[in-house]
Design a protein around this motif. Structure first.
Motif, PDB file in Angstrom:
ATOM      1  N   ALA A  24      37.572  -3.216  19.874  1.00 32.43           N
ATOM      2  CA  ALA A  24      36.656  -3.515  18.771  1.00 32.43           C
ATOM      3  C   ALA A  24      35.224  -3.262  19.229  1.00 32.43           C
ATOM      4  CB  ALA A  24      36.837  -4.958  18.309  1.00 32.43           C
ATOM      5  N   GLY A  25      34.921  -3.641  20.469  1.00 35.13           N
ATOM      6  CA  GLY A  25      33.583  -3.441  21.009  1.00 35.13           C
ATOM      7  C   GLY A  25      33.233  -1.973  21.158  1.00 35.13           C
ATOM      8  N   VAL A  26      34.139  -1.209  21.757  1.00 31.81           N
ATOM      9  CA  VAL A  26      33.890   0.215  21.988  1.00 31.81           C
ATOM     10  C   VAL A  26      33.754   0.956  20.663  1.00 31.81           C
ATOM     11  CG1 VAL A  26      34.949   2.332  22.853  1.00 31.81           C
ATOM     12  CG2 VAL A  26      35.028   0.269  24.238  1.00 31.81           C
ATOM     13  N   ASN A  27      34.535   0.519  19.654  1.00 29.26           N
ATOM     14  CA  ASN A  27      34.533   1.245  18.382  1.00 29.26           C
ATOM     15  C   ASN A  27      33.590   0.673  17.329  1.00 29.26           C
ATOM     16  OD1 ASN A  27      36.667   3.460  18.664  1.00 29.26           O
ATOM     17  ND2 ASN A  27      37.726   1.660  19.466  1.00 29.26           N
ATOM     18  N   GLY A  28      32.658  -0.144  17.762  1.00 31.66           N
ATOM     19  CA  GLY A  28      31.592  -0.552  16.852  1.00 31.66           C
ATOM     20  C   GLY A  28      31.847  -1.752  15.954  1.00 31.66           C
ATOM     21  N   GLY A  29      32.955  -2.478  16.159  1.00 34.56           N
ATOM     22  CA  GLY A  29      33.127  -3.747  15.442  1.00 34.56           C
ATOM     23  C   GLY A  29      33.753  -3.666  14.065  1.00 34.56           C
ATOM     24  N   GLY A  30      33.049  -4.203  13.060  1.00 31.32           N
ATOM     25  CA  GLY A  30      33.569  -4.459  11.719  1.00 31.32           C
ATOM     26  C   GLY A  30      34.484  -3.420  11.092  1.00 31.32           C
ATOM     27  N   ALA A  31      34.067  -2.169  11.043  1.00 30.17           N
ATOM     28  CA  ALA A  31      34.880  -1.162  10.368  1.00 30.17           C
ATOM     29  C   ALA A  31      36.208  -0.977  11.109  1.00 30.17           C
ATOM     30  CB  ALA A  31      34.130   0.157  10.286  1.00 30.17           C
ATOM     31  N   PHE A  32      36.144  -0.998  12.427  1.00 29.97           N
ATOM     32  CA  PHE A  32      37.356  -0.893  13.237  1.00 29.97           C
ATOM     33  C   PHE A  32      38.301  -2.044  12.923  1.00 29.97           C
ATOM     34  CE2 PHE A  32      39.760  -2.312  16.915  1.00 29.97           C
ATOM     35  CZ  PHE A  32      40.364  -1.153  17.378  1.00 29.97           C
ATOM     36  N   VAL A  33      37.747  -3.257  12.867  1.00 26.03           N
ATOM     37  CA  VAL A  33      38.573  -4.441  12.619  1.00 26.03           C
ATOM     38  C   VAL A  33      39.227  -4.354  11.245  1.00 26.03           C
ATOM     39  CG1 VAL A  33      38.552  -6.958  12.370  1.00 26.03           C
ATOM     40  CG2 VAL A  33      37.188  -5.867  14.166  1.00 26.03           C
ATOM     41  N   LEU A  34      38.466  -3.871  10.269  1.00 27.29           N
ATOM     42  CA  LEU A  34      39.005  -3.755   8.917  1.00 27.29           C
ATOM     43  C   LEU A  34      40.183  -2.769   8.888  1.00 27.29           C
ATOM     44  CD1 LEU A  34      38.335  -4.878   6.095  1.00 27.29           C
ATOM     45  CD2 LEU A  34      37.192  -2.700   5.639  1.00 27.29           C
ATOM     46  N   VAL A  35      40.006  -1.612   9.519  1.00 32.79           N
ATOM     47  CA  VAL A  35      41.087  -0.626   9.545  1.00 32.79           C
ATOM     48  C   VAL A  35      42.295  -1.189  10.295  1.00 32.79           C
ATOM     49  CG1 VAL A  35      41.770   1.684  10.304  1.00 32.79           C
ATOM     50  CG2 VAL A  35      39.473   1.298   9.426  1.00 32.79           C
ATOM     51  N   TYR A  36      42.011  -1.897  11.380  1.00 33.96           N
ATOM     52  CA  TYR A  36      43.100  -2.519  12.150  1.00 33.96           C
ATOM     53  C   TYR A  36      43.896  -3.480  11.267  1.00 33.96           C
ATOM     54  CZ  TYR A  36      44.737  -6.494  15.033  1.00 33.96           C
ATOM     55  OH  TYR A  36      45.446  -7.534  15.562  1.00 33.96           O
ATOM     56  N   LEU A  37      43.195  -4.339  10.508  1.00 36.96           N
ATOM     57  CA  LEU A  37      43.882  -5.304   9.652  1.00 36.96           C
ATOM     58  C   LEU A  37      44.695  -4.592   8.562  1.00 36.96           C
ATOM     59  CD1 LEU A  37      41.159  -8.091   9.292  1.00 36.96           C
ATOM     60  CD2 LEU A  37      43.308  -8.205  10.571  1.00 36.96           C
ATOM     61  N   LEU A  38      44.085  -3.556   7.986  1.00 34.06           N
ATOM     62  CA  LEU A  38      44.804  -2.773   6.972  1.00 34.06           C
ATOM     63  C   LEU A  38      46.087  -2.198   7.559  1.00 34.06           C
ATOM     64  CD1 LEU A  38      42.271  -0.580   4.960  1.00 34.06           C
ATOM     65  CD2 LEU A  38      44.194  -1.902   4.057  1.00 34.06           C
ATOM     66  N   CYS A  39      45.974  -1.641   8.755  1.00 32.75           N
ATOM     67  CA  CYS A  39      47.142  -1.027   9.401  1.00 32.75           C
ATOM     68  C   CYS A  39      48.200  -2.074   9.720  1.00 32.75           C
ATOM     69  CB  CYS A  39      46.738  -0.303  10.685  1.00 32.75           C
ATOM     70  SG  CYS A  39      45.790   1.183  10.378  1.00 32.75           S
ATOM     71  N   VAL A  40      47.764  -3.259  10.165  1.00 28.37           N
ATOM     72  CA  VAL A  40      48.718  -4.303  10.519  1.00 28.37           C
ATOM     73  C   VAL A  40      49.583  -4.651   9.305  1.00 28.37           C
ATOM     74  CG1 VAL A  40      48.894  -6.777  10.968  1.00 28.37           C
ATOM     75  CG2 VAL A  40      47.526  -5.337  12.471  1.00 28.37           C
ATOM     76  N   PHE A  41      48.923  -4.824   8.146  1.00 25.92           N
ATOM     77  CA  PHE A  41      49.693  -5.279   6.989  1.00 25.92           C
ATOM     78  C   PHE A  41      50.380  -4.135   6.238  1.00 25.92           C
ATOM     79  CE2 PHE A  41      46.868  -8.843   7.890  1.00 25.92           C
ATOM     80  CZ  PHE A  41      47.834  -9.840   8.000  1.00 25.92           C
TER      81      PHE A  41
END
Ligand code: PFF
Length: 444
Positions: A24-41
């Motif tokens: 998350a840190g390397v990839n700039g935070g928020g947008a990465f986390v959002l895509v990660y959550l989308l992918c998880v579900f």
């Protein structure tokens, strides 16, 4: 319950506490986390359900299961190659996972000896550089972690570890919540939350999208047959949907919690969020060094992390070990030593990536970076495509409906996401990231 514990034990590990914050840190935070959550579900859930149902129907190791079901469902035995790719992915992942677990093992000892008490950010950083810079120390801790993993798998005392998960995950949760309390008082909680949850889409590239998707696979232990191997032991009446949902929620909750702990500490100590694989090893010792009773809590925390890594390492070895035992008539002990020995040797690529071979960079970076990219961002998503295509296109409706208990709304949602959403989304992100799909927006 034993199954939920085993899968949760495999899912919750270094991926949640070490990898999620650093990526998350390397990839700039928020947008990465959002895509990660989308992918998880949207992708993780259907892939996990497909994997479990395939495993339960085949009731064998992933290679044999895919071959058997391929034939049974009127396709071909060549589906076993998907199982084979999973065996290989498990070996490659554990080769570096064990090295990071070794760092954790070493940090348990450092913590217990009081090495971090009152340390400054510079001192903690220097200690990390000195430790990872000495290949003999890293090799030693990697060896120690693998030795115990091989021992556990050889003796077949995984049951004991399942019981440990019962205690481990709640304990980890309690410590993370206590750390969260500390992070809230650090004075930088708001910047941490903002970093994690404010999406900056300009900073999002297809590469970081792929990394987010790869992390969703990695953290849920899906795409390589580990969950499939566990599924072989699942009783027929257990709900696959309910089980998957429980695991996904627990795993995601722990990762987000880790992020909420790490980033406030990063900002409070003026550290760099894009630090990389060392991020947690910079922030946590610093926090423990400053808090009352920190040596004690730090030691407990790292011990829990080592245990969480063990329960994951067993999942990573399971496809290969089960395959050798069932298809080559090896004893469990022999299989564990053979697979574990190979993993240990391959692990030296990662051991040396942080010291002697630090300068050896190609394609995605060091040897470690490349093994990580190849497994998380290529092999696991590709495995996910094959697994969902197999479950939702190749297997007949009757078989899957039987495993998922009926034809209700949940079944239809699964079938739709497994047929269309997951495989298409995975391939799309993947092809975009490697530049094989043209950019249709004006200006390119
Ligand atoms: N899910 C584990 C973690 O997040 O640490 C890593 C992992 C374990 C991946 C087991 C794959 C697997 F089969």
């Amino acid at each position: 319950m034993a199954f939920i514990l085993a899968v949760t034990g495999s899912a919750v590990g270094l991926g949640n506490i070490w990898k999620f914050p650093y990526l998350a840190g390397v990839n700039g935070g928020g947008a990465f986390v959002l895509v990660y959550l989308l992918c998880v579900f949207a992708i993780g859930m259907p892939v996990m359900m497909s994997e479990i149902l395939i495993g339960r129907r085949g009731r064998r190791n992933p290679v044999a299961t895919m071959a058997l079901l391929g034939e049974e469902e009127g396709s071909t035995r060549h589906w076993r190659l998907v199982g084979g790719m999973g065996v290989l992915a498990g070996i490659l992942i554990l080769s570096y996972y064990s090295v990071i677990a070794g760092w954790t093992l070493a940090y348990t000892l450092k913590s217990a000896s009081g090495a971090f008490s009152g340390a400054s950010a510079d001192q903690v950083g220097a200690a990390f550089a000195a430790f990872t810079g000495d290949w003999r120390l890293v090799a030693l801790s990697h060896t120690g972690f693998m030795a115990i993993t091989i021992f556990i798998v050889a003796r077949g005392v995984e049951r004991g570890l399942e019981q440990a998960v019962r205690f481990l995950v709640p304990a980890l949760l309690v410590l993370l919540l206590a750390l969260l309390g500390y992070a809230i008082t650090s004075g930088h909680f708001v910047s941490g939350v903002a970093f994690l949850f404010t999406p900056d889409f300009d900073a999002l590239t297809w590469d970081s999208g792929l990394a987010a998707m790869g992390q969703a696979f990695f953290t849920l232990s899906i795409g390589m047959g580990a969950v499939m191997a566990y599924g072989a032991y699942l009783p027929a009446e257990t709900s696959i949907t309910g089980t998957s949902a429980a695991v996904v929620l627990a795993d995601t909750g722990i990762a987000l919690l880790a992020g909420l702990v790490i980033f406030p500490l990063v900002f409070a100590n003026a550290l760099n969020p894009g630090e990389g694989p060392g991020l947690v090893f910079f922030t946590l010792p610093l926090a423990f060094g400053q808090m009352p009773g920190g040596d004690f809590f730090g030691t407990i925390f790292f011990v829990l992390l080592v245990f969480a890594a063990w329960t994951s390492a067993i999942g990573l070895m399971e496809p290969a070990v089960a395959w050798l035992v069932e298809s080559f008539n090896r004893s469990r002990a022999q299989a564990a030593v053979m697979v574990g020995g190979l993993i240990w040797a391959v692990g030296f690529g990662t051991v040396l990536s942080f010291n002697l071979l630090d300068d050896l960079r190609f394609y995605k970076g060091t040897i470690f970076d490349n093994v990580d990219h190849l497994t998380s961002n290529v092999m696991l998503p590709l495995g996910g495509v094959f697994i969902t295509v197999f479950a939702a296109w190749v297997m007949c409706r009757n078989s899957t409906a039987e495993e998922l208990h009926g034809a209700g709304t949940m079944y239809r949602i699964w079938r739709f996401t497994a047929r269309y959403v997951a495989p298409v989304a995975i391939l799309f992100v993947f092809l975009k990231a490697v530049g094989l799909l043209p950019d249709l927006t004006a200006g390119g």
